[in-house]
Design a protein around this motif. Structure first.
Motif, mmCIF file in Angstrom:
data_model
loop_
_atom_site.group_PDB
_atom_site.id
_atom_site.type_symbol
_atom_site.label_atom_id
_atom_site.label_comp_id
_atom_site.label_asym_id
_atom_site.label_seq_id
_atom_site.Cartn_x
_atom_site.Cartn_y
_atom_site.Cartn_z
ATOM 1 N N THR A 181 0.822 -1.203 0.000
ATOM 2 C CA THR A 181 0.000 0.000 0.000
ATOM 3 C C THR A 181 0.856 1.253 0.000
ATOM 4 O O THR A 181 0.574 2.227 -0.714
ATOM 5 C CB THR A 181 -0.948 -0.001 1.219
ATOM 6 N N HIS A 182 1.920 1.250 0.802
ATOM 7 C CA HIS A 182 2.835 2.397 0.844
ATOM 8 C C HIS A 182 3.489 2.599 -0.522
ATOM 9 O O HIS A 182 3.606 3.736 -1.007
ATOM 10 C CB HIS A 182 3.891 2.160 1.915
ATOM 11 N N ILE A 187 3.794 5.396 -5.871
ATOM 12 C CA ILE A 187 3.776 5.265 -7.325
ATOM 13 C C ILE A 187 2.655 6.088 -7.942
ATOM 14 O O ILE A 187 2.837 6.747 -8.967
ATOM 15 C CB ILE A 187 3.637 3.787 -7.731
ATOM 16 N N THR A 188 1.475 6.058 -7.318
ATOM 17 C CA THR A 188 0.311 6.727 -7.895
ATOM 18 C C THR A 188 0.158 8.166 -7.438
ATOM 19 O O THR A 188 -0.506 8.963 -8.100
ATOM 20 C CB THR A 188 -0.979 5.977 -7.526
ATOM 21 N N GLY A 189 0.766 8.502 -6.292
ATOM 22 C CA GLY A 189 0.547 9.832 -5.746
ATOM 23 C C GLY A 189 -0.847 10.001 -5.178
ATOM 24 O O GLY A 189 -1.308 11.129 -4.967
ATOM 25 N N SER A 190 -1.536 8.894 -4.903
ATOM 26 C CA SER A 190 -2.924 8.939 -4.443
ATOM 27 C C SER A 190 -3.043 9.521 -3.041
ATOM 28 O O SER A 190 -2.457 9.008 -2.086
ATOM 29 C CB SER A 190 -3.517 7.525 -4.463
ATOM 30 N N VAL A 191 -3.820 10.572 -2.907
ATOM 31 C CA VAL A 191 -4.079 11.182 -1.598
ATOM 32 C C VAL A 191 -4.849 10.206 -0.717
ATOM 33 O O VAL A 191 -4.569 10.083 0.480
ATOM 34 C CB VAL A 191 -4.860 12.500 -1.758
ATOM 35 N N ALA A 192 -5.828 9.492 -1.299
ATOM 36 C CA ALA A 192 -6.642 8.549 -0.531
ATOM 37 C C ALA A 192 -5.781 7.437 0.066
ATOM 38 O O ALA A 192 -5.977 7.037 1.222
ATOM 39 C CB ALA A 192 -7.731 7.952 -1.415
ATOM 40 N N LEU A 196 -4.999 6.631 4.005
ATOM 41 C CA LEU A 196 -5.265 5.299 4.546
ATOM 42 C C LEU A 196 -4.046 4.762 5.281
ATOM 43 O O LEU A 196 -4.166 4.194 6.379
ATOM 44 C CB LEU A 196 -5.664 4.353 3.409
ATOM 45 N N VAL A 197 -2.867 4.932 4.690
ATOM 46 C CA VAL A 197 -1.629 4.483 5.337
ATOM 47 C C VAL A 197 -1.454 5.184 6.690
ATOM 48 O O VAL A 197 -1.072 4.560 7.687
ATOM 49 C CB VAL A 197 -0.409 4.745 4.430
ATOM 50 N N THR A 198 -1.755 6.464 6.725
ATOM 51 C CA THR A 198 -1.632 7.220 7.979
ATOM 52 C C THR A 198 -2.571 6.684 9.046
ATOM 53 O O THR A 198 -2.182 6.513 10.212
ATOM 54 C CB THR A 198 -1.927 8.708 7.736
ATOM 55 N N VAL A 199 -3.808 6.395 8.658
ATOM 56 C CA VAL A 199 -4.812 5.909 9.616
ATOM 57 C C VAL A 199 -4.415 4.556 10.192
ATOM 58 O O VAL A 199 -4.388 4.365 11.412
ATOM 59 C CB VAL A 199 -6.203 5.819 8.945
ATOM 60 N N VAL A 200 -4.114 3.591 9.320
ATOM 61 C CA VAL A 200 -3.829 2.239 9.813
ATOM 62 C C VAL A 200 -2.482 2.176 10.529
ATOM 63 O O VAL A 200 -2.276 1.301 11.387
ATOM 64 C CB VAL A 200 -3.889 1.198 8.676
ATOM 65 N N MET A 206 1.169 -1.731 15.187
ATOM 66 C CA MET A 206 1.759 -1.482 13.872
ATOM 67 C C MET A 206 3.202 -1.008 14.047
ATOM 68 O O MET A 206 3.502 -0.236 14.955
ATOM 69 C CB MET A 206 0.946 -0.441 13.107
ATOM 70 N N ARG A 207 4.089 -1.469 13.179
ATOM 71 C CA ARG A 207 5.511 -1.154 13.297
ATOM 72 C C ARG A 207 5.899 -0.012 12.354
ATOM 73 O O ARG A 207 5.519 -0.022 11.175
ATOM 74 C CB ARG A 207 6.348 -2.392 12.993
ATOM 75 N N PRO A 208 6.657 0.951 12.847
ATOM 76 C CA PRO A 208 7.048 2.102 12.011
ATOM 77 C C PRO A 208 7.794 1.695 10.744
ATOM 78 O O PRO A 208 7.640 2.334 9.701
ATOM 79 C CB PRO A 208 7.952 2.921 12.947
ATOM 80 N N GLU A 209 8.604 0.632 10.822
ATOM 81 C CA GLU A 209 9.395 0.246 9.651
ATOM 82 C C GLU A 209 8.537 -0.248 8.494
ATOM 83 O O GLU A 209 8.999 -0.326 7.354
ATOM 84 C CB GLU A 209 10.431 -0.832 10.021
ATOM 85 N N TRP A 210 7.275 -0.603 8.775
ATOM 86 C CA TRP A 210 6.413 -1.097 7.708
ATOM 87 C C TRP A 210 6.015 0.005 6.734
ATOM 88 O O TRP A 210 5.535 -0.281 5.639
ATOM 89 C CB TRP A 210 5.156 -1.739 8.293
ATOM 90 N N THR A 211 6.173 1.267 7.121
ATOM 91 C CA THR A 211 5.819 2.367 6.221
ATOM 92 C C THR A 211 7.049 3.104 5.707
ATOM 93 O O THR A 211 6.927 4.185 5.122
ATOM 94 C CB THR A 211 4.890 3.375 6.930
ATOM 95 N N LEU A 212 8.224 2.522 5.914
ATOM 96 C CA LEU A 212 9.438 3.107 5.356
ATOM 97 C C LEU A 212 9.592 2.667 3.904
ATOM 98 O O LEU A 212 9.224 1.544 3.545
ATOM 99 C CB LEU A 212 10.667 2.669 6.158
ATOM 100 N N THR A 213 10.127 3.557 3.077
ATOM 101 C CA THR A 213 10.369 3.211 1.686
ATOM 102 C C THR A 213 11.418 2.112 1.604
ATOM 103 O O THR A 213 12.501 2.230 2.173
ATOM 104 C CB THR A 213 10.840 4.434 0.890
#
Length: 275
Positions: A181-182, A187-192, A196-200, A206-213
């Motif tokens: 999802t991140h 890739i898409t630049g999708s605001v939605a 969603l990533v911010t909320v979940v 939830m682990r911080p490293e899961w949303t790292l590039t």
């Protein structure tokens, strides 16, 4: 208030540079892919040149920009959007609905869903309903993860009061879903998707490293999931399918997720559940 030419040039220049950076391309690499000069790319990115509609299309194709975001790029350059977004229930989408219905029906007795790009549930076959019913009242389950009435599949899996307690390999599943999802949000630049990533990400556990590039990340072709409740254990794997030649923003963003049994016991159980 109408935008001036300077406003549109600045907006387009900013978006073009952002997309090029997201794709990790140099100006020369983008120029070669788009069939223009590096100097022209440079002028476009600083607002010294104004693109034609055709040039916006060339650059969007070279950067592999999704339809929704192509419309935004066109608007930023001062042009009207070209890609339509038609509601799935519109009469003109009958062929798409029929195709989706066939996919869901033919996948019985195994679960399958249709969602939009932001994981919002649009359709599900009866087998998906039977699978969710194994953990209790389905409506209550959805109300816990989406009290606003929204039925979001990512929230369903990651929410502590959703399916999380019933997924034996939840850490593995959560890490892969967040990475996917991140990555798609980038890739898409999708605001939605970003929202969603911010909320979940704020859910407990939830682990911080899961949303790292993750440079070089490639989604796994299938995602193994182990459902566990009491003495029952079901092993499945899921696949995601998209429309290969979308003609509308809606079809461009459709995702069909299909669950397949990973062992004979699960296969037999799901078949008996449908009997």
């Amino acid at each position: 208030m109408a935008l001036s030419q300077t406003d549109t040039q600045t907006g387009f220049a900013r978006q073009l540079k952002s997309w090029r950076a997201a794709r990790k391309l140099s100006q020369l690499e983008l120029a070669m892919t788009a069939g223009v000069s590096q100097r022209h790319i440079s002028f476009l990115e600083v607002g010294r040149a104004q693109p034609s509609r055709e040039m916006v299309g060339q650059l969007a194709a070279a950067l592999d920009i999704p339809m929704r975001e192509q419309n935004l790029l066109l608007s930023a350059a001062g042009f009207a959007p070209v890609h339509t977004e038609t509601a799935l229930q519109d009469p003109s989408m009958e062929a798409v609905r029929r195709a989706l219905d066939m996919m869901l029906t033919h996948h019985e007795p195994f679960p399958a869903t249709v969602a939009d790009r932001a994981w919002n549930l649009l359709q599900a076959n009866a087998a998906m309903g039977r699978l969710l019913a194994l953990v209790g009242d389905t409506d209550a389950l959805w109300n816990r993860v989406g009290p606003d009435g929204e039925r979001n599949l990512l929230k369903l899996v990651l929410h502590p009061e959703g399916l999380r307690p019933y997924i034996g390999n939840w850490n593995e599943v959560a890490a892969e879903l967040m990475a996917r999802t991140h990555r798609e949000a980038e890739i898409t630049g999708s605001v939605a998707l970003r929202e969603l990533v911010t909320v979940v990400s704020d859910y407990p556990g939830m682990r911080p490293e899961w949303t790292l590039t993750q440079w070089g990340y490639r989604p796994a072709p299938v995602l193994p999931v182990r459902f566990v409740r009491d003495d029952l254990e079901l092993n499945v794997f899921t696949t995601l399918t998209t429309f290969g030649t979308p003609l509308d923003i809606t079809t461009d963003e459709l995702r069909v997720e299909a669950y397949f049994p990973a062992d004979e016991t699960t296969d037999q159980f799901l078949r008996l559940l449908a009997a």
